[in-house]
Design a protein around this motif. Structure first.
Motif, PDB file in Angstrom:
ATOM      1  N   UNK A 129       0.757  -1.127   0.059  1.00 39.20           N
ATOM      2  CA  UNK A 129       0.120  -0.027  -0.021  1.00 39.20           C
ATOM      3  C   UNK A 129       0.888   1.386   0.211  1.00 39.20           C
ATOM      4  N   UNK A 130       0.461   2.344  -0.286  1.00 41.21           N
ATOM      5  CA  UNK A 130       1.085   3.526  -0.094  1.00 41.21           C
ATOM      6  C   UNK A 130      -0.016   4.956  -0.295  1.00 41.21           C
ATOM      7  N   UNK A 131       0.465   5.827  -0.725  1.00 44.34           N
ATOM      8  CA  UNK A 131      -0.344   7.131  -1.133  1.00 44.34           C
ATOM      9  C   UNK A 131      -0.266   7.422  -2.603  1.00 44.34           C
ATOM     10  N   UNK A 132      -1.140   8.196  -3.082  1.00 40.42           N
ATOM     11  CA  UNK A 132      -1.129   8.745  -4.431  1.00 40.42           C
ATOM     12  C   UNK A 132      -1.069  10.273  -4.392  1.00 40.42           C
ATOM     13  N   UNK A 133      -0.176  10.899  -5.029  1.00 37.61           N
ATOM     14  CA  UNK A 133       0.148  12.006  -5.163  1.00 37.61           C
ATOM     15  C   UNK A 133      -0.324  12.786  -6.387  1.00 37.61           C
ATOM     16  N   UNK A 134      -1.725  13.438  -6.518  1.00 33.90           N
ATOM     17  CA  UNK A 134      -2.186  13.840  -7.649  1.00 33.90           C
ATOM     18  C   UNK A 134      -1.308  14.872  -8.384  1.00 33.90           C
ATOM     19  N   UNK A 135      -1.377  14.720  -9.970  1.00 28.76           N
ATOM     20  CA  UNK A 135      -0.750  15.506 -10.684  1.00 28.76           C
ATOM     21  C   UNK A 135      -1.320  16.962 -10.836  1.00 28.76           C
ATOM     22  N   UNK A 136      -2.504  17.001 -10.473  1.00 30.80           N
ATOM     23  CA  UNK A 136      -3.320  18.517 -10.572  1.00 30.80           C
ATOM     24  C   UNK A 136      -3.770  18.843  -9.283  1.00 30.80           C
ATOM     25  N   UNK A 137      -3.212  20.059  -9.188  1.00 27.35           N
ATOM     26  CA  UNK A 137      -3.596  20.822  -7.655  1.00 27.35           C
ATOM     27  C   UNK A 137      -4.958  21.644  -7.771  1.00 27.35           C
ATOM     28  N   UNK A 138      -6.025  21.054  -7.365  1.00 29.96           N
ATOM     29  CA  UNK A 138      -7.498  21.740  -7.593  1.00 29.96           C
ATOM     30  C   UNK A 138      -7.431  23.078  -6.985  1.00 29.96           C
ATOM     31  N   UNK A 139      -6.604  23.611  -6.044  1.00 30.43           N
ATOM     32  CA  UNK A 139      -6.718  24.709  -5.631  1.00 30.43           C
ATOM     33  C   UNK A 139      -6.502  25.839  -6.791  1.00 30.43           C
ATOM     34  N   UNK A 140      -5.762  25.536  -7.637  1.00 34.38           N
ATOM     35  CA  UNK A 140      -5.350  26.398  -8.613  1.00 34.38           C
ATOM     36  C   UNK A 140      -6.091  26.438 -10.120  1.00 34.38           C
ATOM     37  N   UNK A 141      -7.158  25.685 -10.154  1.00 36.12           N
ATOM     38  CA  UNK A 141      -7.800  25.404 -11.418  1.00 36.12           C
ATOM     39  C   UNK A 141      -8.874  26.439 -11.568  1.00 36.12           C
ATOM     40  N   UNK A 142      -8.873  26.730 -13.006  1.00 34.75           N
ATOM     41  CA  UNK A 142      -9.964  27.866 -13.321  1.00 34.75           C
ATOM     42  C   UNK A 142     -10.846  27.071 -14.041  1.00 34.75           C
ATOM     43  N   UNK A 143     -10.545  26.137 -15.111  1.00 32.17           N
ATOM     44  CA  UNK A 143     -11.339  25.647 -16.110  1.00 32.17           C
ATOM     45  C   UNK A 143     -10.900  24.144 -16.062  1.00 32.17           C
ATOM     46  N   UNK A 144     -12.184  23.329 -16.268  1.00 31.30           N
ATOM     47  CA  UNK A 144     -11.810  21.948 -16.344  1.00 31.30           C
ATOM     48  C   UNK A 144     -12.940  21.462 -17.524  1.00 31.30           C
ATOM     49  N   UNK A 145     -12.786  20.054 -17.899  1.00 34.77           N
ATOM     50  CA  UNK A 145     -13.574  19.469 -18.789  1.00 34.77           C
ATOM     51  C   UNK A 145     -14.462  18.218 -18.168  1.00 34.77           C
TER      52      UNK A 145
END
Length: 197
Positions: free
Chosen positions: A176-192
């Motif tokens: 087991x372990x952890x996953x470090x997300x590639x996107x930081x949701x705090x700085x997003x303005x647009x998504x799809x």
């Protein structure tokens, strides 16, 4: 007044630049089979969920996957007529089937059979991070390997992040372990939003 006018023009330019960058990222993906809807991120709470400016009237439904390029952000949890709420994979209770592969797939469309699968696993939200469990002890998974969603409820193969803090206890039946997300949701303005489901 002149200074305020320059600030407004600069802010408008920054928004246009960000929109151009995310559209370029989505176009570079080259995934023509799916229909995507561009949405703006609203509000301040961005650690557990995202509020988007698209809803039922735009064709958004509960369960639609939200991404930026081939990077996974979450799944639409609630929808009203003009907005929707996306639950991030860090939220407690969220769980997805994934596979782990080597670095390199995060820059292109992930196709079944097109990548070497090191191990299958499950990711679960733990509130402030994502846990990854059930990694085969016989696999060659290492810290830094890429985690890709392969869950039927998401549909696409989308990159979540990288494995970090992988356990190394030889007595374990799985790692087991952890996953470090590639996107930081705090700085997003647009998504799809993938509205083809």
């Amino acid at each position: 007044l002149d200074m305020y006018e320059k600030d407004v023009n600069n802010s408008y330019f920054v928004v246009l630049q960000e929109e151009r960058d995310v559209l370029q990222k989505q176009l570079d993906l080259g995934n023509k089979e799916n229909k995507y809807l561009m949405a703006k991120v609203l509000g301040e709470e961005r650690t557990k969920s995202l509020r988007l400016n698209k809803g039922n009237s735009d064709g958004v439904n509960v369960g639609d996957a939200v991404s930026l390029g081939n990077l996974f952000l979450g799944v639409v949890d609630r929808v009203d007529e003009y907005s929707s709420k996306v639950m991030l994979p860090t939220v407690k209770g969220s769980s997805y089937e994934v596979f782990i592969t080597k670095v390199g797939v995060e820059k292109s469309v992930v196709r079944k059979g097109g990548v070497q699968i090191l191990s299958k696993a499950v990711i679960q939200g733990a509130g402030d991070h994502i846990r990854i469990e059930n990694i085969s002890t016989t696999s060659n998974v290492e810290d830094g390997d890429v985690v890709v969603i392969s869950d039927p409820k998401v549909g696409d193969y989308l990159v979540v992040g990288k494995v970090v803090g992988l356990s190394s206890n030889p007595a374990e039946t799985s790692r087991s372990g952890r996953v470090e997300m590639m996107l930081d949701s705090r700085y997003l303005m647009s998504v799809f939003i993938n509205i083809t489901n």
